[in-house]
Each structure stands twice: as structure tokens, then as C-alpha cells.
Design a protein around this motif. Structure first.
Motif, PDB file in Angstrom:
ATOM      1  N   GLU A   1       0.811  -1.216   0.000  1.00  0.00           N
ATOM      2  CA  GLU A   1       0.000   0.000   0.000  1.00  0.00           C
ATOM      3  C   GLU A   1       0.850   1.274   0.000  1.00  0.00           C
ATOM      4  O   GLU A   1       0.303   2.369   0.088  1.00  0.00           O
ATOM      5  N   ASP A   2       2.174   1.123  -0.092  1.00  0.00           N
ATOM      6  CA  ASP A   2       3.102   2.246  -0.145  1.00  0.00           C
ATOM      7  C   ASP A   2       2.941   3.188   1.059  1.00  0.00           C
ATOM      8  O   ASP A   2       3.008   4.408   0.941  1.00  0.00           O
ATOM      9  N   LYS A   3       2.746   2.593   2.231  1.00  0.00           N
ATOM     10  CA  LYS A   3       2.626   3.369   3.464  1.00  0.00           C
ATOM     11  C   LYS A   3       4.007   3.566   4.080  1.00  0.00           C
ATOM     12  O   LYS A   3       4.890   2.713   3.910  1.00  0.00           O
ATOM     13  N   PRO A   4       4.227   4.634   4.841  1.00  0.00           N
ATOM     14  CA  PRO A   4       5.530   4.868   5.460  1.00  0.00           C
ATOM     15  C   PRO A   4       5.939   3.746   6.411  1.00  0.00           C
ATOM     16  O   PRO A   4       5.138   3.268   7.214  1.00  0.00           O
ATOM     17  N   VAL A   5       7.213   3.372   6.291  1.00  0.00           N
ATOM     18  CA  VAL A   5       7.812   2.345   7.153  1.00  0.00           C
ATOM     19  C   VAL A   5       9.143   2.888   7.666  1.00  0.00           C
ATOM     20  O   VAL A   5       9.966   3.362   6.868  1.00  0.00           O
ATOM     21  N   ALA A   6       9.347   2.811   8.978  1.00  0.00           N
ATOM     22  CA  ALA A   6      10.623   3.192   9.582  1.00  0.00           C
ATOM     23  C   ALA A   6      11.232   1.949  10.207  1.00  0.00           C
ATOM     24  O   ALA A   6      10.595   1.294  11.037  1.00  0.00           O
ATOM     25  N   ALA A   7      12.449   1.614   9.809  1.00  0.00           N
ATOM     26  CA  ALA A   7      13.142   0.453  10.353  1.00  0.00           C
ATOM     27  C   ALA A   7      14.549   0.870  10.750  1.00  0.00           C
ATOM     28  O   ALA A   7      15.179   1.678  10.070  1.00  0.00           O
ATOM     29  N   VAL A   8      15.023   0.306  11.857  1.00  0.00           N
ATOM     30  CA  VAL A   8      16.333   0.688  12.365  1.00  0.00           C
ATOM     31  C   VAL A   8      17.077  -0.554  12.848  1.00  0.00           C
ATOM     32  O   VAL A   8      16.454  -1.542  13.261  1.00  0.00           O
ATOM     33  N   CYS A   9      18.408  -0.496  12.750  1.00  0.00           N
ATOM     34  CA  CYS A   9      19.289  -1.515  13.307  1.00  0.00           C
ATOM     35  C   CYS A   9      19.023  -2.878  12.674  1.00  0.00           C
ATOM     36  O   CYS A   9      19.177  -3.049  11.470  1.00  0.00           O
TER      37      CYS A   9
ATOM     38  N   ILE B   1      13.528  -8.308   9.385  1.00  0.00           N
ATOM     39  CA  ILE B   1      12.123  -8.669   9.183  1.00  0.00           C
ATOM     40  C   ILE B   1      11.685  -8.291   7.774  1.00  0.00           C
ATOM     41  O   ILE B   1      11.002  -9.055   7.095  1.00  0.00           O
ATOM     42  N   LEU B   2      12.105  -7.109   7.320  1.00  0.00           N
ATOM     43  CA  LEU B   2      11.729  -6.659   5.975  1.00  0.00           C
ATOM     44  C   LEU B   2      12.327  -7.580   4.915  1.00  0.00           C
ATOM     45  O   LEU B   2      11.672  -7.914   3.926  1.00  0.00           O
ATOM     46  N   ALA B   3      13.567  -8.011   5.137  1.00  0.00           N
ATOM     47  CA  ALA B   3      14.203  -8.929   4.190  1.00  0.00           C
ATOM     48  C   ALA B   3      13.445 -10.253   4.137  1.00  0.00           C
ATOM     49  O   ALA B   3      13.191 -10.791   3.057  1.00  0.00           O
ATOM     50  N   ALA B   4      13.058 -10.764   5.297  1.00  0.00           N
ATOM     51  CA  ALA B   4      12.321 -12.032   5.348  1.00  0.00           C
ATOM     52  C   ALA B   4      10.951 -11.908   4.684  1.00  0.00           C
ATOM     53  O   ALA B   4      10.442 -12.886   4.129  1.00  0.00           O
ATOM     54  N   ALA B   5      10.372 -10.706   4.723  1.00  0.00           N
ATOM     55  CA  ALA B   5       9.067 -10.479   4.101  1.00  0.00           C
ATOM     56  C   ALA B   5       9.177 -10.339   2.585  1.00  0.00           C
ATOM     57  O   ALA B   5       8.158 -10.327   1.889  1.00  0.00           O
ATOM     58  N   GLY B   6      10.400 -10.219   2.073  1.00  0.00           N
ATOM     59  CA  GLY B   6      10.598 -10.132   0.628  1.00  0.00           C
ATOM     60  C   GLY B   6      10.187  -8.808   0.010  1.00  0.00           C
ATOM     61  O   GLY B   6       9.763  -8.778  -1.147  1.00  0.00           O
ATOM     62  N   VAL B   7      10.345  -7.710   0.768  1.00  0.00           N
ATOM     63  CA  VAL B   7       9.850  -6.414   0.286  1.00  0.00           C
ATOM     64  C   VAL B   7      10.965  -5.418  -0.062  1.00  0.00           C
ATOM     65  O   VAL B   7      10.675  -4.278  -0.418  1.00  0.00           O
ATOM     66  N   LEU B   8      12.213  -5.822   0.026  1.00  0.00           N
ATOM     67  CA  LEU B   8      13.311  -4.856  -0.080  1.00  0.00           C
ATOM     68  C   LEU B   8      13.937  -4.727  -1.467  1.00  0.00           C
ATOM     69  O   LEU B   8      14.787  -3.859  -1.672  1.00  0.00           O
ATOM     70  N   ASN B   9      13.552  -5.538  -2.415  1.00  0.00           N
ATOM     71  CA  ASN B   9      14.187  -5.515  -3.724  1.00  0.00           C
ATOM     72  C   ASN B   9      14.116  -4.122  -4.366  1.00  0.00           C
ATOM     73  O   ASN B   9      13.042  -3.542  -4.499  1.00  0.00           O
ATOM     74  N   GLY B  10      15.279  -3.599  -4.724  1.00  0.00           N
ATOM     75  CA  GLY B  10      15.344  -2.318  -5.413  1.00  0.00           C
ATOM     76  C   GLY B  10      15.486  -1.107  -4.515  1.00  0.00           C
ATOM     77  O   GLY B  10      15.717   0.005  -5.001  1.00  0.00           O
ATOM     78  N   TYR B  11      15.374  -1.274  -3.217  1.00  0.00           N
ATOM     79  CA  TYR B  11      15.503  -0.141  -2.302  1.00  0.00           C
ATOM     80  C   TYR B  11      16.962   0.217  -2.056  1.00  0.00           C
ATOM     81  O   TYR B  11      17.843  -0.651  -2.088  1.00  0.00           O
ATOM     82  N   GLU B  12      17.195   1.489  -1.777  1.00  0.00           N
ATOM     83  CA  GLU B  12      18.460   1.957  -1.229  1.00  0.00           C
ATOM     84  C   GLU B  12      18.204   2.151   0.254  1.00  0.00           C
ATOM     85  O   GLU B  12      17.228   2.804   0.636  1.00  0.00           O
ATOM     86  N   MET B  13      19.056   1.578   1.106  1.00  0.00           N
ATOM     87  CA  MET B  13      18.764   1.613   2.538  1.00  0.00           C
ATOM     88  C   MET B  13      20.014   1.373   3.368  1.00  0.00           C
ATOM     89  O   MET B  13      21.087   1.097   2.839  1.00  0.00           O
ATOM     90  N   THR B  14      19.829   1.446   4.682  1.00  0.00           N
ATOM     91  CA  THR B  14      20.873   1.100   5.625  1.00  0.00           C
ATOM     92  C   THR B  14      20.270   0.241   6.726  1.00  0.00           C
ATOM     93  O   THR B  14      19.055   0.043   6.789  1.00  0.00           O
ATOM     94  N   ALA B  15      21.130  -0.254   7.589  1.00  0.00           N
ATOM     95  CA  ALA B  15      20.735  -1.076   8.735  1.00  0.00           C
ATOM     96  C   ALA B  15      21.979  -1.178   9.613  1.00  0.00           C
ATOM     97  O   ALA B  15      23.014  -0.582   9.295  1.00  0.00           O
ATOM     98  N   TYR B  16      21.890  -1.937  10.690  1.00  0.00           N
ATOM     99  CA  TYR B  16      23.091  -2.192  11.469  1.00  0.00           C
ATOM    100  C   TYR B  16      24.112  -2.843  10.536  1.00  0.00           C
ATOM    101  O   TYR B  16      23.752  -3.733   9.757  1.00  0.00           O
ATOM    102  N   PRO B  17      25.372  -2.413  10.553  1.00  0.00           N
ATOM    103  CA  PRO B  17      26.342  -2.930   9.580  1.00  0.00           C
ATOM    104  C   PRO B  17      26.431  -4.453   9.505  1.00  0.00           C
ATOM    105  O   PRO B  17      26.660  -5.000   8.421  1.00  0.00           O
ATOM    106  N   ALA B  18      26.208  -5.159  10.607  1.00  0.00           N
ATOM    107  CA  ALA B  18      26.262  -6.620  10.579  1.00  0.00           C
ATOM    108  C   ALA B  18      25.111  -7.232   9.786  1.00  0.00           C
ATOM    109  O   ALA B  18      25.147  -8.416   9.438  1.00  0.00           O
ATOM    110  N   VAL B  19      24.091  -6.433   9.465  1.00  0.00           N
ATOM    111  CA  VAL B  19      22.930  -6.908   8.711  1.00  0.00           C
ATOM    112  C   VAL B  19      23.086  -6.590   7.214  1.00  0.00           C
ATOM    113  O   VAL B  19      22.268  -6.976   6.394  1.00  0.00           O
ATOM    114  N   ARG B  20      24.149  -5.895   6.864  1.00  0.00           N
ATOM    115  CA  ARG B  20      24.351  -5.456   5.476  1.00  0.00           C
ATOM    116  C   ARG B  20      24.232  -6.607   4.484  1.00  0.00           C
ATOM    117  O   ARG B  20      23.546  -6.485   3.458  1.00  0.00           O
ATOM    118  N   ALA B  21      24.900  -7.717   4.747  1.00  0.00           N
ATOM    119  CA  ALA B  21      24.866  -8.836   3.802  1.00  0.00           C
ATOM    120  C   ALA B  21      23.444  -9.346   3.589  1.00  0.00           C
ATOM    121  O   ALA B  21      23.060  -9.683   2.463  1.00  0.00           O
TER     122      ALA B  21
END
Length: 196
Positions: free
Chosen positions: A110-118, A123-143
Motif C-alpha cells: 500500500e506504499d505506506k511509510p515504514v521506519a526500520a532501524v538496526c 524482518i523486511l528482508a524475510a518479508a521479501g519487500v526490499l528488492n530495489g531499495y536503497e537503505m541502511t541497517a546495522y552494519p552486521a545486517v548489510r549482507a
């Protein structure tokens, strides 16, 4: 205008990344419902404080008991305007609950705002929703997030409906970016101090 915000929390989520966004969003007038699988409104989750002291990773100590104010099985993600996903250790197991992944998918569909940190982006990766995004996270989660199709940025990032930060030291910039995405207007002025 007040927004209805959903926050997904769990045991040993990062204390500051749970408490501070919750309090800050409520402070500016938004209504925040906190949910956790297998917990009901009134139950608590235990938080953990992650401190950075120059080691190869963070030091973890016990945080607070944080009260869940809604029941996951009884909420409908369609009733919410935005989603907050804190970090800590909770995301590593919260991502195993299909109801969590379904809720996350709703906000992206629904293209609603999402704020994720660390570690929240796990969770977002497991949900399969991150393809094509530019983003950051805790550095250990980068891979993990790169494997989910993201391009990595080493700073607070806004890409479309997604605001991401690396950890609680990013709160001022991360929360400001999220409030901007929500369209939150905050009136500021000088504080008046009464003369004695």
C-alpha cells in the motif's frame, strides 16, 4: 493530523529503539499500537540496551519491561497509516512469524511509510519487500539486506516509503525523516520561563 502507527516489538528488542520512537511519536500526537506475536494487550516484552564501547560488536545489558498495548491477532494492518520496526535481537525470531511478515507486506503493498532501524530490516528482508531499495541497517545486517536486493548506504536513508537508520545513535535524523514522511508538522517556539 494524528496518524495511527503500528510498532512490532518482541523480547530483547533494543530498548532505545523501542522506547524512544514510541514516546516521540506519541509526544507529537500520533497514536502508536505496539504488538508482539503470542502476547496480548497488557503483556510486556523485555528489552535490551545495546551499547557501543569500541569492541567488535555491541555490549548488551537488560533494559526495561515494555508494555504491549494491542493484540497482534486482533489488529488489521489496513487500519494503520505507518509501521515502525525497531532493532535488537527480536527481529531474528519475529521474522519467523507469518503474521508479522504479512503485516509488513501490507505496508509495502500500500506504499505506506515504514521506519526500520538496526536489525529491524531483517524482518523486511524475510518479508521479501526490499528488492530495489536503497537503505541502511546495522552494519552486521548489510549482507542480509543486500541479498534481499537492496543497495547499501552508510547513513540514514529515505527511499520512497522506507526510512532506515543504523542504530539508536541515528534517532534524531531517523525520526525527523520519518516525521517528514508522515507529514507531521511540529510547531516550535521559545519556552517561556516565569520570573520568580
Amino acid at each position: 493530523m494524528s496518524k495511527q502507527i503500528l510498532m512490532i516489538v518482541g523480547d530483547f528488542g533494543e530498548d532505545y529503539e523501542t522506547m524512544v520512537p514510541y514516546q516521540a511519536l506519541e509526544m507529537v500526537g500520533h497514536e502508536v499500537d505496539t504488538v508482539c506475536p503470542e502476547k496480548e494487550a497488557g503483556d510486556t516484552v523485555k528489552t535490551a540496551v545495546h551499547d557501543f564501547r569500541g569492541d567488535q560488536t555491541y555490549l548488551e545489558t537488560r533494559g526495561h519491561d515494555f508494555e504491549v498495548n494491542a493484540t497482534m491477532d486482533e489488529i488489521d494492518p489496513a487500519d494503520y497509516d505507518a509501521l515502525v520496526v525497531p532493532g535488537g535481537r527480536a527481529p531474528e525470531y519475529l521474522r519467523t512469524y507469518e503474521e508479522v511478515l504479512d503485516a509488513v507486506r501490507h505496508f509495502f503493498e500500500e506504499d505506506k511509510p515504514v521506519a526500520a532501524v538496526c536489525h529491524g530490516p531483517q524482518i523486511l528482508a524475510a518479508a521479501g519487500v526490499l528488492n530495489g531499495y536503497e537503505m541502511t541497517a546495522y552494519p552486521a545486517v548489510r549482507a542480509e539486506v543486500e541479498a534481499a536486493g537492496c543497495s547499501w548506504v552508510d547513513e540514514v536513508t529515505v527511499d520512497g516509503n522506507l526510512v532506515t537508520g543504523q542504530a539508536w545513535p541515528d534517532h534524531p535524523e531517523w525520526l525527523a525523516a520519518f516525521l517528514d514522511l508522515l507529514g507531521t508538522e511540529i510547531e516550535t517556539g521559545e519556552a517561556a520561563v516565569a520570573d520568580d
